[in-house]
Enzyme design. Structure first.
Site, PDB file in Angstrom:
ATOM      1  N   HIS A   1      18.256  68.225  71.269  1.00  0.00           N
ATOM      2  CA  HIS A   1      19.094  67.453  72.651  1.00  0.00           C
ATOM      3  C   HIS A   1      19.079  65.963  72.763  1.00  0.00           C
ATOM      4  O   HIS A   1      19.236  65.332  73.921  1.00  0.00           O
ATOM      5  CB  HIS A   1      18.338  68.263  73.937  1.00  0.00           C
ATOM      6  CG  HIS A   1      18.503  69.598  74.219  1.00  0.00           C
ATOM      7  ND1 HIS A   1      19.694  70.408  74.307  1.00  0.00           N
ATOM      8  CD2 HIS A   1      17.732  70.706  73.852  1.00  0.00           C
ATOM      9  CE1 HIS A   1      19.447  71.619  74.363  1.00  0.00           C
ATOM     10  NE2 HIS A   1      18.347  71.725  74.065  1.00  0.00           N
TER      11      HIS A   1
ATOM     12  N   ARG B   1      22.691  80.443  51.248  1.00  0.00           N
ATOM     13  CA  ARG B   1      22.013  80.124  49.825  1.00  0.00           C
ATOM     14  C   ARG B   1      23.113  79.793  48.884  1.00  0.00           C
ATOM     15  O   ARG B   1      24.270  80.332  48.843  1.00  0.00           O
ATOM     16  CB  ARG B   1      21.236  81.313  49.310  1.00  0.00           C
ATOM     17  CG  ARG B   1      21.806  82.470  49.213  1.00  0.00           C
ATOM     18  CD  ARG B   1      20.933  83.630  48.842  1.00  0.00           C
ATOM     19  NE  ARG B   1      21.813  84.792  48.280  1.00  0.00           N
ATOM     20  CZ  ARG B   1      22.483  85.690  49.143  1.00  0.00           C
ATOM     21  NH1 ARG B   1      22.565  85.334  50.439  1.00  0.00           N
ATOM     22  NH2 ARG B   1      23.149  86.776  48.565  1.00  0.00           N
TER      23      ARG B   1
ATOM     24  N   LYS C   1      26.678  79.511  43.681  1.00  0.00           N
ATOM     25  CA  LYS C   1      27.492  78.738  42.685  1.00  0.00           C
ATOM     26  C   LYS C   1      27.416  77.336  42.618  1.00  0.00           C
ATOM     27  O   LYS C   1      27.616  76.918  43.651  1.00  0.00           O
ATOM     28  CB  LYS C   1      28.862  79.591  42.573  1.00  0.00           C
ATOM     29  CG  LYS C   1      29.760  79.016  41.301  1.00  0.00           C
ATOM     30  CD  LYS C   1      31.319  79.554  41.644  1.00  0.00           C
ATOM     31  CE  LYS C   1      32.171  78.942  40.538  1.00  0.00           C
ATOM     32  NZ  LYS C   1      33.333  79.571  40.950  1.00  0.00           N
TER      33      LYS C   1
END
Length: 173
Positions: free
Chosen positions: A109, A164, A167
């Site tokens: 915030h 994740r 490639k």
């Protein structure tokens, strides 16, 4: 902003688009960017209330929420944009593509940088959430519904919850 170049970018990224006129008149992603560009200019002039008013009008008509404080590069394409949220300190590079339901959201915030930074040529799939002050490199693809909460290097594809890398192009060893 060069409106014709933006319309051409939409046409290049959407095989369903038949003409530039169709894009300019009928594409909510294109309209959301028009509202954003006006609101962003007002924001830069410290006319914050007016900037937010224009931004909220854009949200009402397009269902795409772009904070006027966000920084967006050239030829962003918002395809099927319903439900997109782009936060105040988000930065988007050139020639990026966002699909519906994408969130570039904050995790704090504070008044500091709290939203993602996207490099150039980034594609973010439908429903993906990129959260916090993270950097997404150039030429990155983010899969649909991925939740990304950490930096992603250039030339990568990221999927899953949490996101994740599956490639890495050009940098594989």
């Amino acid at each position: 902003m060069n409106w014709i170049k933006t319309a051409r970018a939409f046409k290049a990224n959407d095989p369903a688009a038949h003409s530039l006129v169709e894009i300019v008149l009928l594409y909510p992603g294109y309209h959301a960017l028009a509202y954003y560009r006006i609101a962003h200019r007002l924001y830069q002039l410290h006319l914050f209330f007016l900037a937010r008013l224009i931004s909220q009008l854009g949200r009402f008509f397009t269902q795409i929420e772009i904070h006027p404080g966000a920084t967006i590069g050239r030829q962003l394409v918002i395809d099927h944009g319903n439900g997109i949220v782009i936060g105040e300190t988000a930065t988007i590079g050139d020639n990026c593509l966002l699909y519906h339901g994408v969130t570039l959201g904050g995790t704090s915030h504070g008044k500091d940088k709290r939203h993602p930074t996207l490099g150039n040529h980034v594609m973010v799939g439908a429903g993906a959430k990129l959260l916090g002050d993270i950097r997404i490199g150039n030429n990155v693809q983010v899969g649909a519904n991925a939740v990304v909460i950490s930096d992603i290097p250039d030339d990568a594809t990221v999927v899953g919850i949490p996101g994740r890398i599956i490639k890495r192009d050009k940098t594989d060893n």
